[in-house]
Design a protein around this motif. Structure first.
Motif, PDB file in Angstrom:
ATOM      1  N   GLN A  13       0.807  -1.218   0.000  1.00 23.02           N
ATOM      2  CA  GLN A  13       0.000   0.000   0.000  1.00 23.02           C
ATOM      3  C   GLN A  13       0.839   1.267   0.000  1.00 23.02           C
ATOM      4  OE1 GLN A  13      -2.761  -0.154   3.263  1.00 23.02           O
ATOM      5  NE2 GLN A  13      -3.974  -1.816   2.376  1.00 23.02           N
ATOM      6  N   ARG A  14       2.107   1.181   0.467  1.00 24.32           N
ATOM      7  CA  ARG A  14       2.912   2.395   0.635  1.00 24.32           C
ATOM      8  C   ARG A  14       4.191   2.388  -0.202  1.00 24.32           C
ATOM      9  NH1 ARG A  14      -1.207   5.160   1.928  1.00 24.32           N
ATOM     10  NH2 ARG A  14      -2.108   4.715   3.973  1.00 24.32           N
ATOM     11  N   HIS A  15       4.191   1.630  -1.306  1.00 22.51           N
ATOM     12  CA  HIS A  15       5.402   1.553  -2.125  1.00 22.51           C
ATOM     13  C   HIS A  15       5.731   2.865  -2.815  1.00 22.51           C
ATOM     14  CE1 HIS A  15       2.099   0.771  -4.957  1.00 22.51           C
ATOM     15  NE2 HIS A  15       2.884   1.317  -5.873  1.00 22.51           N
ATOM     16  N   ASP A  16       4.741   3.792  -2.914  1.00 21.57           N
ATOM     17  CA  ASP A  16       4.985   5.057  -3.605  1.00 21.57           C
ATOM     18  C   ASP A  16       5.444   6.170  -2.667  1.00 21.57           C
ATOM     19  OD1 ASP A  16       2.567   5.156  -2.285  1.00 21.57           O
ATOM     20  OD2 ASP A  16       1.560   6.363  -3.822  1.00 21.57           O
ATOM     21  N   MET A  17       5.571   5.893  -1.372  1.00 19.86           N
ATOM     22  CA  MET A  17       6.051   6.924  -0.453  1.00 19.86           C
ATOM     23  C   MET A  17       7.515   7.263  -0.735  1.00 19.86           C
ATOM     24  SD  MET A  17       4.357   5.760   3.206  1.00 19.86           S
ATOM     25  CE  MET A  17       5.441   6.899   4.081  1.00 19.86           C
ATOM     26  N   ARG A  18       7.882   8.489  -0.511  1.00 18.25           N
ATOM     27  CA  ARG A  18       9.241   8.938  -0.804  1.00 18.25           C
ATOM     28  C   ARG A  18      10.285   8.101  -0.074  1.00 18.25           C
ATOM     29  NH1 ARG A  18      11.634  14.958   0.699  1.00 18.25           N
ATOM     30  NH2 ARG A  18      13.788  14.564   0.024  1.00 18.25           N
ATOM     31  N   ILE A  19      10.033   7.795   1.166  1.00 20.31           N
ATOM     32  CA  ILE A  19      11.012   7.045   1.960  1.00 20.31           C
ATOM     33  C   ILE A  19      11.088   5.581   1.535  1.00 20.31           C
ATOM     34  CG2 ILE A  19       9.458   6.298   3.814  1.00 20.31           C
ATOM     35  CD1 ILE A  19      11.683   7.067   5.799  1.00 20.31           C
ATOM     36  N   VAL A  20      10.105   5.142   0.743  1.00 23.65           N
ATOM     37  CA  VAL A  20      10.022   3.739   0.327  1.00 23.65           C
ATOM     38  C   VAL A  20      10.530   3.528  -1.094  1.00 23.65           C
ATOM     39  CG1 VAL A  20       8.437   1.805  -0.062  1.00 23.65           C
ATOM     40  CG2 VAL A  20       8.105   3.304   1.910  1.00 23.65           C
ATOM     41  N   ARG A  21      10.390   4.528  -1.961  1.00 21.81           N
ATOM     42  CA  ARG A  21      10.587   4.322  -3.391  1.00 21.81           C
ATOM     43  C   ARG A  21      11.935   3.689  -3.740  1.00 21.81           C
ATOM     44  NH1 ARG A  21       7.668   9.341  -4.112  1.00 21.81           N
ATOM     45  NH2 ARG A  21       9.636  10.489  -4.178  1.00 21.81           N
ATOM     46  N   CYS A  22      13.001   4.106  -3.080  1.00 22.68           N
ATOM     47  CA  CYS A  22      14.339   3.604  -3.423  1.00 22.68           C
ATOM     48  C   CYS A  22      14.927   2.713  -2.326  1.00 22.68           C
ATOM     49  CB  CYS A  22      15.280   4.774  -3.709  1.00 22.68           C
ATOM     50  SG  CYS A  22      14.763   5.812  -5.087  1.00 22.68           S
ATOM     51  N   TRP A  23      14.065   2.126  -1.523  1.00 24.30           N
ATOM     52  CA  TRP A  23      14.560   1.424  -0.344  1.00 24.30           C
ATOM     53  C   TRP A  23      15.399   0.215  -0.694  1.00 24.30           C
ATOM     54  CZ3 TRP A  23      13.730  -3.497   1.739  1.00 24.30           C
ATOM     55  CH2 TRP A  23      12.836  -4.303   1.045  1.00 24.30           C
ATOM     56  N   ILE A  24      15.206  -0.408  -1.858  1.00 23.62           N
ATOM     57  CA  ILE A  24      15.913  -1.647  -2.183  1.00 23.62           C
ATOM     58  C   ILE A  24      17.357  -1.422  -2.598  1.00 23.62           C
ATOM     59  CG2 ILE A  24      13.824  -2.901  -2.813  1.00 23.62           C
ATOM     60  CD1 ILE A  24      14.540  -2.401  -5.735  1.00 23.62           C
ATOM     61  N   ASN A  25      17.756  -0.161  -2.802  1.00 21.54           N
ATOM     62  CA  ASN A  25      19.149   0.099  -3.172  1.00 21.54           C
ATOM     63  C   ASN A  25      20.074  -0.444  -2.083  1.00 21.54           C
ATOM     64  OD1 ASN A  25      18.222   1.417  -5.421  1.00 21.54           O
ATOM     65  ND2 ASN A  25      18.413   3.467  -4.554  1.00 21.54           N
ATOM     66  N   GLY A  26      20.971  -1.315  -2.466  1.00 18.80           N
ATOM     67  CA  GLY A  26      21.921  -1.870  -1.500  1.00 18.80           C
ATOM     68  C   GLY A  26      21.404  -3.055  -0.726  1.00 18.80           C
TER      69      GLY A  26
END
Length: 397
Positions: A135-148
């Motif tokens: 539900q929250r994949h589009d939040m700013r803090i979430v969008r690039c979380w998978i980097n690293g």
């Protein structure tokens, strides 16, 4: 994570931690809590041989089922900054960070790992992926979380498949079943509770009900408790003839709404309402049952399904999440569509009429748990995954 005052909390996290320590892993558990006046912000503890650092961060109260975006965003920022301030020095000493739950803690932990140059493995456990992250994949803090992100563990194949569909670029991703303690959950010890003196077939539901439950509120049916109630009411005539009984336990199962429903039954004495059961007593209550009901509308992989089968019970579960991975339909139990009232009513009556078939399902379920879901295999599997991740990190360096 458990404590001396709350030993019932998340026993599977404790079993995993204890297993890692027993395999000579130098482990520190970090438990994030909500800060309130009088609670220390940082507390070092040892719980049954496991080193635990409990740290508390400020949180803005919110209704979890609504997840208001600004509140979630601010809470995640607070958790990130206060957490890094409180345990940053300890995080720098680690070789690998493992977060249990992707949303929100896994996203926060991944930012810590990136800033500190540490490999990070996150673990999908259920609602963290199916609800929170979805539900929250589009939040700013979430969008690039998978980097690293260095790797992902799923508690079920269904969770792994879901994660891969969302983030196909991440590798490695692997299912590792937490499993069940076969010595604790066994059919060989004495039974407990009101069902212990009842004849087969005895049904048990342990899912409980959310706070604010009312008997007609569909939103509170996440664990399928309302399905159990309605199915029992619809099939009560046949269940009486079969001499069946039911015990309902878990949070709020002794709510006034439950008692009011019970009084609408023809023979309410066949249904027992117990509230939350002490964790040490749950194996005994399972041994007193013949069928354990898992009618959830959504799941990762519920421990109760594995624990019930290990205890020698047949399991009737919904075809959602990882539940079907723990049941062989027709052999160890039944797989039914979630909230399909006619199907659940028919399953109750069919099982109640065939106690010998139910007993055979329970024996087959115990064998399935021994072959595929022994919790003793969990820590070694985690260690192999950690090794794989660390080798990948070295190769990329």
């Amino acid at each position: 994570f458990p404590s001396a005052a709350q030993s019932w909390r998340t026993p599977f996290n404790f079993r995993a931690a204890r297993g890692l320590v027993q395999h000579d892993i130098d482990l520190t558990v970090f438990q994030m809590r909500t800060w309130f006046p009088g609670r220390p912000m940082l507390q070092h503890d040892t719980y049954e041989g496991v080193r635990v650092v409990r740290y508390a961060v400020p949180q803005i109260p919110s209704k979890p089922h609504r997840f208001p975006k600004p509140t979630v965003y601010l809470n995640m920022l607070l958790a990130y900054h206060f957490g890094k301030w409180l345990i940053g020095d300890l995080l720098r000493e680690t070789d690998l960070l493992h977060s249990v739950g992707i949303f929100p803690l896994g996203i926060i932990a991944n930012r810590w790992a990136q800033s500190l140059g540490k490999p990070h493995v996150t673990q999908a456990i259920g609602t963290d992926l199916n609800v929170g992250l979805s539900q929250r994949h589009d939040m700013r803090i979430v969008r690039c979380w998978i980097n690293g992100l260095s790797g992902v563990i799923g508690n079920s194949q269904a969770l792994v498949d879901r994660f891969v569909s969302m983030y196909p670029q991440i590798e490695p991703v692997q299912v590792i079943y937490r499993g069940v303690d076969l010595a604790e959950f066994t059919p060989d010890n004495p039974p407990l509770g009101a069902l212990a003196t009842r004849p087969p077939v005895r049904f048990l539901f342990l899912g409980g009900f959310p706070r604010g439950h009312s008997a007609g509120d569909q939103a509170t049916n996440a664990k399928g408790g309302l399905t159990v109630m309605r199915a029992w009411s619809a099939a009560e005539d046949r269940l009486i003839r079969a001499d069946a009984s039911l015990l309902i336990a878990g949070v709020n199962s002794d709510h006034a709404a439950m008692s009011a429903w019970r009084q609408t039954l023809q023979q309410p004495e066949r249904v027992h309402l117990m509230g939350r059961l002490p964790a040490p007593e749950i194996p005994g209550y399972m041994r007193a049952a013949d069928v354990v009901l898992c009618p959830s509308l959504a799941e990762g992989l519920p421990n109760v399904a594995m624990e019930a089968a290990a205890s020698g019970c047949a399991v009737a579960g919904s075809d959602v999440g990882g539940i079907p991975e723990t049941i062989i339909h027709g052999q160890t139990g039944l797989i039914l569509q979630p909230d399909d009232l006619p199907a659940w009513s028919a399953a109750l009556t069919d099982l109640a009429d065939e106690p010998s078939r139910v007993a055979a399902m329970g024996r087959a379920g115990r064998q399935l748990m021994q072959s595929r879901f022994d919790s003793g295999n969990y820590a070694p599997a985690l260690i192999k995954f950690y090794q794989r991740v660390l080798i990948n990190v070295i190769r990329k360096a």
